[in-house]
Design an enzyme around this catalytic site. Structure first.
Site, short mmCIF file in Angstrom:
data_model
loop_
_atom_site.label_atom_id
_atom_site.label_comp_id
_atom_site.label_asym_id
_atom_site.label_seq_id
_atom_site.Cartn_x
_atom_site.Cartn_y
_atom_site.Cartn_z
N HIS A 71 0.85 -1.18 0.00
CA HIS A 71 0.00 0.00 0.00
C HIS A 71 0.89 1.23 0.00
O HIS A 71 2.06 1.17 0.31
CB HIS A 71 -0.98 0.03 1.17
CG HIS A 71 -0.36 -0.15 2.52
ND1 HIS A 71 0.09 0.90 3.28
CD2 HIS A 71 -0.10 -1.26 3.23
CE1 HIS A 71 0.59 0.43 4.41
NE2 HIS A 71 0.49 -0.87 4.41
N ARG B 203 -12.92 12.63 15.87
CA ARG B 203 -11.52 12.82 15.48
C ARG B 203 -11.15 14.30 15.54
O ARG B 203 -11.81 15.14 14.93
CB ARG B 203 -11.27 12.26 14.08
CG ARG B 203 -11.43 10.76 14.04
CD ARG B 203 -11.33 10.24 12.64
NE ARG B 203 -10.03 10.49 12.07
CZ ARG B 203 -9.79 10.45 10.76
NH1 ARG B 203 -10.77 10.21 9.92
NH2 ARG B 203 -8.59 10.66 10.31
N ASN C 269 -5.50 23.24 10.97
CA ASN C 269 -4.91 22.80 9.70
C ASN C 269 -5.26 21.33 9.46
O ASN C 269 -4.83 20.46 10.21
CB ASN C 269 -3.39 22.97 9.75
CG ASN C 269 -2.70 22.42 8.51
OD1 ASN C 269 -3.34 22.13 7.50
ND2 ASN C 269 -1.38 22.30 8.58
N ASP D 127 4.88 2.65 4.64
CA ASP D 127 5.62 2.04 3.53
C ASP D 127 6.04 3.04 2.45
O ASP D 127 7.02 2.81 1.75
CB ASP D 127 4.80 0.90 2.92
CG ASP D 127 4.91 -0.36 3.77
OD1 ASP D 127 5.60 -0.30 4.82
OD2 ASP D 127 4.32 -1.38 3.40
N HIS E 213 12.80 -4.75 3.54
CA HIS E 213 11.71 -3.86 3.95
C HIS E 213 12.06 -3.07 5.22
O HIS E 213 11.94 -1.83 5.25
CB HIS E 213 10.46 -4.73 4.16
CG HIS E 213 9.19 -3.99 4.37
ND1 HIS E 213 8.23 -3.85 3.40
CD2 HIS E 213 8.71 -3.34 5.46
CE1 HIS E 213 7.22 -3.15 3.88
NE2 HIS E 213 7.48 -2.83 5.13
N ARG F 276 -2.02 17.89 18.42
CA ARG F 276 -0.92 17.35 17.61
C ARG F 276 -0.42 18.49 16.73
O ARG F 276 -0.73 18.57 15.56
CB ARG F 276 -1.46 16.19 16.77
CG ARG F 276 -0.49 15.48 15.91
CD ARG F 276 -1.09 14.19 15.38
NE ARG F 276 -2.47 14.30 14.92
CZ ARG F 276 -2.84 14.63 13.69
NH1 ARG F 276 -1.94 14.89 12.76
NH2 ARG F 276 -4.11 14.71 13.35
N SER G 131 -6.08 18.25 6.18
CA SER G 131 -5.70 17.99 4.80
C SER G 131 -6.79 18.40 3.82
O SER G 131 -7.99 18.31 4.12
CB SER G 131 -5.36 16.51 4.63
OG SER G 131 -6.46 15.72 5.04
FE LIG Z 1 6.34 -1.58 6.46
#
Ligand SMILES: [Fe+2]
Length: 602
Positions: free
Chosen positions: A24, A456, A533, A339, A134, A503, A535
């Protein structure tokens, strides 16, 4: 040094492309003579959230950003070794407990394309290729961009090839690993099982579990602690009776459900106190295990510096606890710690292999590494449309003042400026901004554009020079990767979580001059150097990439005004065509399942 490297040194720059793909968040980056000059996730171009396909469009962008053709590329680095991954997949399929149907399904899904052949076929590249592993890519993506001369390095994710957690250290160009925990024992999979049980999407909804946790009580920690057994040194074990990811296409088992005593939550159904208590208890357990392992790592690598990477390192609450209560003085988390960031790590490792020296030792100062609009592109969009817009070219102070006027009026602003951010956070280049003092703002933004769960919190951006006066924070946090208590005397309901935490992103003139100027003007007018702020995207969409994406999101949502480089369009100035075309595109996307903009709005 090889003659090939000497030739590169003599004749041209060392251009290394890093690639992560296949699971992903595919991504591509360009490391030029050890300097990171471009990085982007494929999803931003393809408009498919978490796109895992081979990042051809991001690759094309990286070449463009570096002014390169494919013949200028010195090396392409791939972030993991599919042959090692194949070994794990075959082991899963052959495990005695795996039912035949599941075994067949795993074997059907097993693909082991050599990265070399995909790279050559997809990119038409014939030069040198380096394949890394990885977790080494994760480790390198943090250590080589931390600016630390030495550090302990911890990587934690769902799974790579075999490892799920690794312990190592870096010094100068050297980066090593001395211990690892292997699949199926995985803190990432533990947290994903909780995510699935709570009705959120695995690999996407883990943020939601973390956001839900402060509403709950840690009443289920004792029960959940049966899931993870902490072993000596760096080791831990999952009790596999509670997990089904080995046997079924489900993360948790019937024993897991029995342990918690209630059925799993159906997606989008009501969140009860029980669900909140599960989230809180799961988060507490994760933090406790991580903190123990961080202490162990320090006993082996007594550095003052810790680097963390891997998907679990995106759990900012756990990171902050590890820094606050753990033995390390400084923590660096690479902003694209999942990733996607593997692209950076693999490129850095290739640089070390090719040059026998480290990449740039400077700390990663910003992540504005994605595409921006070409000169004149936005002006052309505006002038060729029938939108009513304001033109602030060559007059930034007026643009800033006008935007602050709208913010003070309670307007929600789409803010598109400069090069796009790399990683999951919008940091003032592709952001939605609003007044954090307004108690209704969280609900308003959710209603207008985000459509996300009301629990959230949104995050604050604060002038770096004043962060310590408003938050319990004594250092810069430019990537929104730590949580801290809000200490501001003025209430900030739109960005303060239920437990009084936030945060924050600290913003300076050096990292983002125009965003800093906006915060300074907002401070001058209100006494508050902070903005909400979040996204710039609709729910389920990737963050906007191009100016056309920004216009499209603006037209489809209820955002009040769009600041598009030097131009401002208010909702009343939208031409009917924008609205119509945006809706047509949205319908087409829903029909095809693909959100790629293939037409022009103008
Ligand atoms: Fe990973």
């Amino acid at each position: 040094m090889s003659p090939q490297i000497l030739e590169w040194r003599r004749s041209k720059r060392l251009n290394i492309i890093g690639i992560s793909a296949g699971y992903h968040d595919s991504a591509c980056c360009l490391l030029q003579d050890g300097e990171l000059v471009a990085a982007a996730q494929e999803e931003r171009f393809s408009r498919i959230k978490n796109d895992k396909s081979f990042p051809k469009q991001a690759f094309r962008y990286c070449l463009q950003a570096g002014g390169l053709t494919i013949s200028d590329v010195s090396c392409v680095a791939f972030y993991e070794d599919p042959t090692l991954k194949l070994g794990r997949q075959v082991w899963m399929a052959l495990d005695g407990d795996t039912p035949q149907g599941r075994r067949d399904a795993i074997l059907d899904r097993i693909v082991c394309p050599r990265p070399e052949s995909i790279i050559r076929r997809s990119l038409g590249y014939q030069g040198r290729i380096e394949v890394t592993d990885h977790h080494l890519s994760h480790a390198a993506s943090a250590y080589y961009f931390s600016g630390f001369p030495d550090a302990a390095v911890l990587t934690v994710d769902g799974v790579g090839e075999w490892p799920t957690t690794t312990y190592g250290s870096g010094r100068g160009r050297e980066l090593g690993r001395f211990e690892q925990v292997d699949f199926p024992h995985s803190l990432g999979l533990y947290y994903s099982a909780i995510t699935a049980y709570l009705g959120f999407e695995v690999n996407e909804g883990e943020y939601k579990v973390m956001g839900l946790a402060p509403y709950g009580n840690p009443t289920l920690v004792d029960r959940l602690s049966k899931l993870v057994q902490v072993e000596p040194k760096g080791d831990y074990k999952l009790d596999l009776n509670y997990f089904d990811f080995m046997r079924q296409d489900r993360m948790y088992s019937d024993e897991f459900i029995a342990l918690l005593g209630q059925p799993p939550r159906r997606p989008e159904s009501e969140l009860t106190q029980f669900h909140m208590d599960v989230a809180r208890s799961a988060q507490v357990l994760l933090e406790d295990v991580l903190l123990q392992k961080v202490r162990y790592l320090h006993s082996r690598v007594p550095s003052e510096n810790l680097c963390m990477a891997g998907g679990v390192a995106l759990n900012v609450v756990a990171n902050s606890k590890c820094l606050k209560e753990g033995p390390f003085k400084r923590l660096f988390v690479q902003p694209a710690a999942g990733d996607a960031g593997g692209a950076l790590g693999s490129a850095a490792i290739a640089h070390v292999r090719l040059t026998e020296g480290p990449p740039s030792r400077a700390k990663l100062k910003h992540v504005y590494l994605g595409p921006g609009s070409a000169p004149g592109e936005v002006a052309q969009l505006m002038t060729s449309s029938s939108a009513r817009y304001r033109d602030f070219r060559n007059d930034e102070p007026s643009l800033i003042r006008y935007t602050v006027d709208r913010l003070i009026e309670g307007k929600v602003i789409g803010w598109y400026q400069g090069r796009m951010e790399f990683g999951p956070r919008a940091l003032g280049a592709r952001s939605i901004l609003a007044d954090p003092r307004n108690p209704e703002m969280r609900d308003r933004i959710n209603g207008l554009v985000k459509m996300r769960e009301a629990f959230r919190p949104f995050a604050p951006a604060v002038l770096e020079s004043m962060a310590g006066e408003h938050f319990d924070l004594d250092h810069a946090s430019p990537f929104m990767l730590e949580v801290c208590q809000v200490t501001c005397r003025q209430p900030l309901p739109a960005v303060t979580h239920v437990d009084g935490s936030a945060r924050p992103q600290t913003v300076s003139r050096e990292s983002n001059p125009r965003f800093a100027a906006l915060l300074e003007e907002f401070y001058r007018r209100t006494g508050c150097p902070i903005l909400l702020n979040t996204s710039f995207n609709m729910r389920g969409e990737p963050i906007v990439c191009s100016a056309v994406d920004a216009v499209n999101c603006f037209a489809l949502s209820g955002i009040d005004a769009l600041v598009l480089e030097d131009f401002i369009v208010e909702r009343s100035g939208i031409p009917p065509l924008w609205d119509l075309q945006a809706r047509r595109m949205d319908m087409r996307k829903q029909d095809s399942g693909v959100g790629h903009l293939v037409y022009t709005l103008f």
